[in-house]
Design a protein around this motif. Structure first.
Motif, PDB file in Angstrom:
ATOM      1  N   ASP A 122       0.857  -1.199   0.000  1.00 13.46           N
ATOM      2  CA  ASP A 122       0.000   0.000   0.000  1.00 13.46           C
ATOM      3  C   ASP A 122       0.892   1.247   0.000  1.00 13.46           C
ATOM      4  OD1 ASP A 122      -2.527   1.247   0.021  1.00 13.46           O
ATOM      5  OD2 ASP A 122      -2.553   1.409   2.206  1.00 13.46           O
ATOM      6  N   HIS A 175       1.551   4.164  -1.138  1.00  6.29           N
ATOM      7  CA  HIS A 175       1.203   5.475  -1.706  1.00  6.29           C
ATOM      8  C   HIS A 175       1.877   6.571  -0.867  1.00  6.29           C
ATOM      9  CE1 HIS A 175      -1.727   5.871   1.563  1.00  6.29           C
ATOM     10  NE2 HIS A 175      -2.121   4.639   1.279  1.00  6.29           N
ATOM     11  N   ASP A 230       2.909   1.921   7.893  1.00  8.51           N
ATOM     12  CA  ASP A 230       1.665   1.222   7.519  1.00  8.51           C
ATOM     13  C   ASP A 230       1.891  -0.013   6.642  1.00  8.51           C
ATOM     14  OD1 ASP A 230       0.382   3.162   8.931  1.00  8.51           O
ATOM     15  OD2 ASP A 230      -0.656   4.080   7.241  1.00  8.51           O
ATOM     16  N   SER A 284       1.584   6.734   2.881  1.00  8.26           N
ATOM     17  CA  SER A 284       2.274   5.721   3.700  1.00  8.26           C
ATOM     18  C   SER A 284       3.755   6.065   3.855  1.00  8.26           C
ATOM     19  CB  SER A 284       2.161   4.334   3.054  1.00  8.26           C
ATOM     20  OG  SER A 284       0.834   3.894   2.991  1.00  8.26           O
TER      21      SER A 284
END
Ligand code: SR1
Ligand code: MG
Length: 382
Positions: free
Chosen positions: A225, A227, A242, A230
């Motif tokens: 994840d 992005h 995260d 994060s």
């Protein structure tokens, strides 16, 4: 201390978890998290402050109606340890793990900002794009069969089976945005764009092929994840947070997320007329990719003479996964603030460009260079 009936720890429990790290005395607890999944507190004491992150047995933004495994905390902690070992200094320190309460105590990155926030504000943070490139090369190659000993990797693969969080991605990224699904959040202004996408057989075919690849290509222990929300940044210091979506999956999913989220930033700044900062974001992307390639050359196993093929494949996958991220953040459930915060006209143009760029990359020829890919993602139409 036991977990409350709500499954969500309260301030008193967060304080208790943090006490050994912040010092006894005047202790303050603030809830600071606004993420989709977890509860996050900052606990500040006489000695220092720390972060307490807890995973309730459901998706925080939805509540009981969307139950979610608390095993995600174990996965996040184990990935933090593993990625932190491979890329020292690029993740926050894990100070304590309490599996019973599904909680972690983490280093407080209080001098840092979420990268998306500083990108949206047009703040230049030097050095961080390059560090994320190095992080990706070290963690992706370092947990792949290219570098990690086969026995260790096979033993680890069971620890990172992450079915419930993978299912979120399988549905929200690769499935729902390509059909008229209930979970989609489609603004009225882009309803026609969404309808065209749902009728676009080549795009649906490409997305379902990528769903298959996401499920079956166990190339590396990916963040899952990655992005710009994060990644926390301060000048010369990027930290990846995260890691709860981590699993053995395709490397290009991480690199594609980085590039897509930089593309959201560049497109949003272009639409606002901030061409100088949009150019800065272009430079970040080049720095990210050059650092990744440089580091991949360092860690690549010398006896294997196919590095250039590997890099070409990774660039292609980076583009394809970036494309699915561009689509899902426009018509899927979870959007990005870079685009959603734009004024109506700018937002519609940005949304239209994201879908068009995704189509060009998903269905077009493989990019030859990052410059080529980036142009296809972000060049303004005349
Ligand atoms: C319902 S969870 C939505 C999104 O939040 C996470 O950050 C992942 O990107 C997920 O797809
Ligand atoms: Mg997150």
């Amino acid at each position: 201390m036991s977990v409350p009936a709500s499954g969500q720890i309260d301030k008193r429990q967060a304080r208790h978890l943090a006490l050994a790290f912040v010092g006894d005395g005047d202790v303050r607890v603030d809830e600071i998290g606004d993420g989709n999944l977890n509860v996050v507190y900052r606990v500040s004491g006489p000695d220092r402050s720390v972060i307490v992150k807890q995973a309730p047995p459901y998706l925080r933004v939805v509540g009981d109606a969307w139950p979610l495994t608390q095993d995600r905390v174990r996965i996040e902690a184990e990935c933090l340890r593993l990625h932190g070992g491979l890329a020292p200094g690029r993740v926050p320190d894990l100070l304590h793990l309490d599996l019973e309460q599904a909680a972690m105590v983490l280093e407080d990155l209080h001098g840092h900002t979420v990268w998306r926030t500083s990108l949206m504000a047009g703040q230049h943070v030097p050095g961080v794009a390059e560090q994320i490139g190095v992080y990706c090369a070290r963690t992706l190659l370092g947990t792949s069969d290219l570098v990690m000993a086969s026995e260790r990797r096979k033993a680890l693969s069971t620890a990172f089976v992450n079915p419930e969080l993978c299912l979120i991605t399988e549905e929200l990224v690769f499935t729902d945005p390509y059909v008229d699904a209930e979970s989609n959040r489609v603004e009225p202004a882009v309803a026609d764009l969404a309808a065209q996408l749902w009728a676009d057989l080549p795009m649906r075919r490409a997305a379902s092929q990528m769903l298959w690849e996401f499920r079956t290509r166990h190339e590396a222990l990916i963040h899952g994840d990655l992005h710009t929300g994060s990644i926390m940044v301060a000048p010369g210091d990027a930290r990846v947070i995260d890691h709860e979506f981590a699993f053995f999956g395709p490397m290009g999913y991480d690199t594609g997320n980085v590039v897509a989220n930089l593309a959201f930033s560049a497109i949003a700044h272009q639409e606002q007329g901030h061409s100088e900062f949009a150019g800065r974001v272009t430079a970040y992307t080049e720095e990210f990719w050059s650092a990744l390639v440089r580091e991949a050359r360092e860690v690549w196993p010398r006896p294997q003479p196919w590095l250039e093929i590997f890099l070409a494949d990774l660039l292609r996958d980076t583009g394809r996964y970036a494309a699915t991220e561009l689509v899902r953040r426009i018509v899927g459930l979870a959007h990005v603030a870079d685009i959603d915060s734009l004024e109506d006209g700018e937002r519609l143009r940005a949304q239209t460009r994201c879908i068009a760029a995704a189509r060009s990359v998903m269905l077009g020829p493989a990019p030859r260079t990052m410059t080529d890919l980036w142009k296809r993602l972000t060049t303004e139409e005349s």
